[in-house]
Write a protein that holds these residues in place. Structure first.
Motif, PDB file in Angstrom:
ATOM      1  N   CYS A   1     -29.756 -29.062 -16.942  1.00  0.00           N
ATOM      2  CA  CYS A   1     -29.975 -29.662 -15.624  1.00  0.00           C
ATOM      3  C   CYS A   1     -30.038 -31.180 -15.756  1.00  0.00           C
ATOM      4  O   CYS A   1     -30.247 -31.728 -16.840  1.00  0.00           O
ATOM      5  N   CYS A   2     -29.871 -31.836 -14.635  1.00  0.00           N
ATOM      6  CA  CYS A   2     -29.870 -33.296 -14.626  1.00  0.00           C
ATOM      7  C   CYS A   2     -31.204 -33.861 -15.108  1.00  0.00           C
ATOM      8  O   CYS A   2     -31.242 -34.928 -15.711  1.00  0.00           O
ATOM      9  N   HIS A   3     -32.299 -33.137 -14.901  1.00  0.00           N
ATOM     10  CA  HIS A   3     -33.622 -33.616 -15.317  1.00  0.00           C
ATOM     11  C   HIS A   3     -33.709 -33.760 -16.838  1.00  0.00           C
ATOM     12  O   HIS A   3     -34.299 -34.710 -17.349  1.00  0.00           O
TER      13      HIS A   3
ATOM     14  N   ASN B   1     -31.094 -36.568 -18.028  1.00  0.00           N
ATOM     15  CA  ASN B   1     -31.587 -37.914 -17.732  1.00  0.00           C
ATOM     16  C   ASN B   1     -32.861 -38.262 -18.500  1.00  0.00           C
ATOM     17  O   ASN B   1     -33.379 -39.365 -18.350  1.00  0.00           O
TER      18      ASN B   1
ATOM     19  N   GLU C   1     -37.968 -25.905 -13.670  1.00  0.00           N
ATOM     20  CA  GLU C   1     -38.128 -26.171 -12.243  1.00  0.00           C
ATOM     21  C   GLU C   1     -37.065 -25.403 -11.452  1.00  0.00           C
ATOM     22  O   GLU C   1     -36.107 -24.890 -12.013  1.00  0.00           O
TER      23      GLU C   1
ATOM     24  N   HIS D   1     -33.848 -25.343  -9.188  1.00  0.00           N
ATOM     25  CA  HIS D   1     -32.698 -26.244  -9.162  1.00  0.00           C
ATOM     26  C   HIS D   1     -31.746 -25.915  -8.029  1.00  0.00           C
ATOM     27  O   HIS D   1     -31.627 -24.770  -7.617  1.00  0.00           O
ATOM     28  N   GLU D   2     -31.047 -26.926  -7.591  1.00  0.00           N
ATOM     29  CA  GLU D   2     -29.935 -26.786  -6.663  1.00  0.00           C
ATOM     30  C   GLU D   2     -28.654 -26.729  -7.500  1.00  0.00           C
ATOM     31  O   GLU D   2     -28.634 -27.233  -8.624  1.00  0.00           O
TER      32      GLU D   2
ATOM     33  N   GLU E   1     -26.051 -28.447  -7.517  1.00  0.00           N
ATOM     34  CA  GLU E   1     -25.579 -29.770  -7.959  1.00  0.00           C
ATOM     35  C   GLU E   1     -26.407 -30.355  -9.111  1.00  0.00           C
ATOM     36  O   GLU E   1     -26.010 -31.347  -9.719  1.00  0.00           O
ATOM     37  N   ASP E   2     -27.548 -29.743  -9.428  1.00  0.00           N
ATOM     38  CA  ASP E   2     -28.371 -30.187 -10.557  1.00  0.00           C
ATOM     39  C   ASP E   2     -27.806 -29.726 -11.896  1.00  0.00           C
ATOM     40  O   ASP E   2     -28.171 -30.249 -12.941  1.00  0.00           O
TER      41      ASP E   2
ATOM     42  N   LYS F   1     -25.440 -29.185 -15.067  1.00  0.00           N
ATOM     43  CA  LYS F   1     -24.526 -30.022 -15.844  1.00  0.00           C
ATOM     44  C   LYS F   1     -24.027 -29.213 -17.039  1.00  0.00           C
ATOM     45  O   LYS F   1     -24.756 -28.393 -17.594  1.00  0.00           O
TER      46      LYS F   1
END
Length: 94
Positions: free
Chosen positions: A16-18, A21, A44, A46-47, A49-50, A52
């Motif tokens: 995920c992006c979290h 990043n 968490e 996620h949507e 788009e989150d 990756k």
């Protein structure tokens, strides 16, 4: 730690992006039964788009504690409450 997975380092995995990043640690890992895909998530909600796609090596390079899960079979998942805690592996229900 040496890369322990039998999969090639460039094997695609989902994260995920979290995590990508550096905002959150990896707290949930699954090895999906239907397609063999591995997911490395923060735990968490996620949507879409989150999500990756990155290499397995990228995830291992970011957090080599996931190397302890190299033998986790398809259809299983692992969770931990914090990076300082051990992984709890169980059969995935769902």
């Amino acid at each position: 730690m040496k890369f322990p997975f039998e999969d090639a380092p460039n094997t695609m995995v989902i994260t995920c992006c979290h995590i990508l990043n550096g905002e959150k640690p990896i707290l949930y890992v699954s090895h999906d039964a239907d397609d063999g895909m591995r997911q490395f998530l923060c735990g968490e909600v996620h949507e879409p788009e989150d999500a990756k796609i990155v290499s397995l090596y990228k995830i291992f390079d970011m957090d080599n504690t996931v190397g302890a899960l190299y033998k986790m079979p398809c259809g299983y998942c692992a969770e931990r409450a914090a990076v300082t805690e051990g992984w709890i592996v169980r059969k995935h229900e769902g």
